[in-house]
Scaffold this motif. Sequence first.
Motif, short mmCIF file in Angstrom:
data_model
loop_
_atom_site.label_atom_id
_atom_site.label_comp_id
_atom_site.label_asym_id
_atom_site.label_seq_id
_atom_site.Cartn_x
_atom_site.Cartn_y
_atom_site.Cartn_z
N SER A 100 0.83 -1.21 0.00
CA SER A 100 0.00 0.00 0.00
C SER A 100 0.87 1.26 0.00
CB SER A 100 -0.92 0.02 1.22
OG SER A 100 -1.85 -1.03 1.12
N ARG A 101 2.04 1.17 0.69
CA ARG A 101 2.95 2.33 0.69
C ARG A 101 3.37 2.65 -0.74
NH1 ARG A 101 9.00 1.32 2.56
NH2 ARG A 101 10.00 3.28 1.98
N LEU A 102 3.72 1.64 -1.51
CA LEU A 102 4.13 1.87 -2.89
C LEU A 102 2.94 2.31 -3.75
CD1 LEU A 102 6.27 1.91 -5.09
CD2 LEU A 102 5.97 -0.56 -5.37
N ALA A 103 1.78 1.68 -3.54
CA ALA A 103 0.59 2.06 -4.31
C ALA A 103 0.24 3.53 -4.08
CB ALA A 103 -0.59 1.17 -3.91
N GLU A 104 0.34 3.99 -2.83
CA GLU A 104 0.05 5.40 -2.54
C GLU A 104 1.03 6.33 -3.22
OE1 GLU A 104 -0.14 5.68 1.78
OE2 GLU A 104 -2.29 6.14 1.66
N LEU A 105 2.30 5.96 -3.20
CA LEU A 105 3.32 6.78 -3.87
C LEU A 105 3.02 6.89 -5.36
CD1 LEU A 105 6.45 5.39 -2.02
CD2 LEU A 105 5.90 7.83 -2.20
N ILE A 106 2.65 5.76 -5.97
CA ILE A 106 2.35 5.75 -7.41
C ILE A 106 1.14 6.65 -7.70
CG2 ILE A 106 1.46 4.30 -9.29
CD1 ILE A 106 3.15 1.96 -8.07
N MET A 107 0.07 6.48 -6.91
CA MET A 107 -1.15 7.23 -7.18
C MET A 107 -0.98 8.72 -6.91
SD MET A 107 -3.55 4.20 -5.77
CE MET A 107 -4.85 5.23 -5.17
N HIS A 108 -0.13 9.05 -5.95
CA HIS A 108 0.15 10.45 -5.67
C HIS A 108 0.93 11.08 -6.81
CE1 HIS A 108 1.90 13.92 -3.43
NE2 HIS A 108 0.63 14.00 -3.08
N ALA A 109 1.86 10.32 -7.37
CA ALA A 109 2.69 10.83 -8.48
C ALA A 109 1.86 10.96 -9.76
CB ALA A 109 3.87 9.90 -8.73
N ILE A 110 0.94 10.01 -9.97
CA ILE A 110 0.20 9.91 -11.24
C ILE A 110 -1.28 9.85 -10.91
CG2 ILE A 110 -0.07 8.55 -13.36
CD1 ILE A 110 2.79 7.52 -12.93
N PRO A 111 -1.93 11.02 -10.79
CA PRO A 111 -3.32 11.05 -10.30
C PRO A 111 -4.33 10.33 -11.19
CG PRO A 111 -2.31 13.24 -10.20
CD PRO A 111 -1.35 12.36 -10.95
N SER A 112 -4.00 10.08 -12.47
CA SER A 112 -4.97 9.34 -13.30
C SER A 112 -5.08 7.88 -12.84
CB SER A 112 -4.55 9.38 -14.78
OG SER A 112 -3.43 8.56 -15.02
N ILE A 113 -4.15 7.44 -12.01
CA ILE A 113 -4.21 6.07 -11.47
C ILE A 113 -4.98 6.10 -10.15
CG2 ILE A 113 -2.86 4.10 -10.63
CD1 ILE A 113 -0.63 4.86 -12.50
N GLU A 114 -6.18 5.54 -10.17
CA GLU A 114 -7.02 5.53 -8.96
C GLU A 114 -6.97 4.19 -8.23
OE1 GLU A 114 -10.25 8.59 -11.04
OE2 GLU A 114 -10.81 6.49 -10.71
N ARG A 115 -6.57 3.16 -8.97
CA ARG A 115 -6.33 1.83 -8.39
C ARG A 115 -5.13 1.25 -9.13
NH1 ARG A 115 -9.73 3.15 -5.47
NH2 ARG A 115 -11.72 2.20 -4.91
N VAL A 116 -4.30 0.50 -8.41
CA VAL A 116 -3.10 -0.02 -9.05
C VAL A 116 -2.82 -1.44 -8.59
CG1 VAL A 116 -1.54 1.00 -7.30
CG2 VAL A 116 -0.66 0.52 -9.59
N ARG A 117 -2.38 -2.28 -9.51
CA ARG A 117 -1.99 -3.66 -9.22
C ARG A 117 -0.48 -3.79 -9.45
NH1 ARG A 117 -4.96 -8.65 -9.26
NH2 ARG A 117 -6.03 -8.32 -7.31
N LEU A 118 0.21 -4.42 -8.51
CA LEU A 118 1.65 -4.64 -8.66
C LEU A 118 1.90 -6.01 -9.30
CD1 LEU A 118 2.91 -3.35 -5.18
CD2 LEU A 118 2.62 -2.07 -7.32
N VAL A 119 2.81 -6.04 -10.27
CA VAL A 119 3.20 -7.27 -10.95
C VAL A 119 4.73 -7.32 -10.99
CG1 VAL A 119 1.06 -7.49 -12.28
CG2 VAL A 119 2.94 -6.12 -13.20
N ASN A 120 5.29 -8.27 -11.74
CA ASN A 120 6.74 -8.49 -11.68
C ASN A 120 7.55 -7.95 -12.85
OD1 ASN A 120 6.62 -10.22 -9.24
ND2 ASN A 120 5.42 -11.51 -10.59
N SER A 121 6.90 -7.64 -13.97
CA SER A 121 7.64 -7.14 -15.13
C SER A 121 6.73 -6.25 -15.96
CB SER A 121 8.17 -8.28 -15.99
OG SER A 121 7.10 -8.90 -16.67
N GLY A 122 7.37 -5.43 -16.79
CA GLY A 122 6.61 -4.57 -17.68
C GLY A 122 5.73 -5.37 -18.62
#
Length: 433
Positions: A100-122
Motif C-alpha cells: 500500500s505504501r508503494l501504491a500510494e506513492l504511485i497514485m500520488h505521483a500519477i493522479p490518473s491512477i485511482e487503483r493499481v496492481r503490482l506485478v513483476n515485469s513490464g
Amino acid sequence: MPQANPKRQNSQTAFAKAKNLIPGGVNSPARAFHGVGGEPIFISHAAGQFLFDIDGNRYLDYIGSWGPMILGHAHPLVIEAIQKAAEKGTSFGAPTENESRLAELIMHAIPSIERVRLVNSGTEATMSAIRVARGATGREKIVKFSGCYHGHVDSLLVAAGSAAATLGVPDSPGVTQGNSKDTIVLNYNDSDSIVETFRKFPTEIAAIILEPIVGNMGTVLPSPQFLKTLRGETTQHGSILIFDEVMTGFRVAYGGAQNVFGIDPDMTTLGKIVGGGLPLAAYGGKSSIMDNVMPAGKVFQAGTLAGNPLATAAGATTLEILRDDPPYAYLETQASRLGNGLKSAADAAGLPSQMQRMGSMMTLFFNEAPVVDWPTANRSDRKRFAKYFWGLIEEGVYMPCSQFEALFFSRSHRPEDIDSTVDAAHRVLAKLD
Ligand SMILES: *Cc1c(COP(=O)(O)O)cnc(C)c1O
C-alpha cells in the motif's frame, strides 16, 4: 581518463560458457550486441554512474539497466532498504503494508491512477492491462503503433499488415494468427490513421496502447495533434487509452509523460524505475476500469511473487527519494548539455544526425531527417552507429548497443562525466566516415 583498448578476455570466456547454457548466452536479446556486432561485456558490479566488467574495465554507464537506475547504481538508501527487508523474509504470499505504501506513492505521483496492481515485469503489466481493457469493454480489438515495444506479450508482438489500418501479422515465430488477428498496427504520429481506424471499427476497439514518448525505436516524441486525436477518438468511441509508461514513468518527470503533456490516459503501465532496480512493475487506471480485476471483479490476474517485499522496499524507497529530493532539474540541465554536445560532435565530424530528447532519455540518430515513426527511424545508419558504439566502449563509455534504444543517465553522473563523454564522442566521431 579514457581507457585505451580495454581487454575483454574474461568476457569472451564467460560468453563462450554462457552460450552453451543459455540461448544465445543472454537472458534478454538486447544484451547480445546484435545491433552493433561483437560480443557482450560481462559485468561484475556497478556503483553510482559506473559499470565494472569482469576484466576490470570501468565504463560510464548510459543504459542504467535500460532505465531503472535513475539514482545511480547501488544507492546506499535503496540497498539499505533491500537489506532490511531481506532480513525479515523474502516472500510471504500474503499482503503487506509496504504494497500500500508503494501504491500510494504511485497514485500520488500519477493522479490518473485511482487503483493499481503490482506485478513483476513490464510485460506482465501491459499483458494484464490489455486483458482488463478487453474485459471492461467486452471488445476484442486493440491498436498499437509500429516501433513501440510493450514487452513480449503475444498480442503485442505484431507487425503491420500490408495496408494501413488492416489487421496485424505475427512478428515472432510462436505468435499465432489467432494472437495477432485482433491487433491493428498503425504508424506513430499518424493522426489520420486513428480516425480512419475508428471509422472502420467504431465499436470494436477495446484499447489503444502506446508509449507516450517512444524509447523503443530510439527517442521519438509525439506531436500534440497525435495525442489530442488519441484522447478525443478513444473517448468518443468508448475505447480505453493506455499509456505504456514503463520507460517514461518517473523518468521524464516524476508524474511521467502524462504529466509533461497534461493528458490523462484511462490506464497506465509502469515498470523499470518503479521497482528501484528489482523486478517489479504495475498497471492501474480509473477505478471504474480497475475494479474489473479479480477479486474486486471477474478479470483474472494473479502472481505468486507480486508485491514482493524486497521489490516494494526498493521501489518505495526510490520513489520517496525522487519525491523528496527531485533530480529532474539537474537531469534536464545535464541532459541538455549532453544532447547538445553529442549533436555538435556529429556536426563537427560532418555526419548527418538528429538529436531527439526528452529529459534524461535521448537518442542520437544517424539520420538525415527527423525521426517521427518507425519508417523514418528505420532509415538510420546502423553501421555508423555500431562504429560509434564500439569507439565509445574503447573510451570507457557504455552507450545502448542499438541505434533504436534511448540512452539514460542518472543523478550520480557529474557534470564532468558529461563533459568527458562529449569529448570522447568528438574523438570517436571525427574518425568515422
Ligand atoms: C521495458 C519496457 C517494457 C517491458 O518491460 P519488461 O520489464 O522488460 O517486461 C514494456 N514497455 C515499455 C515501454 C518498455 O520500455
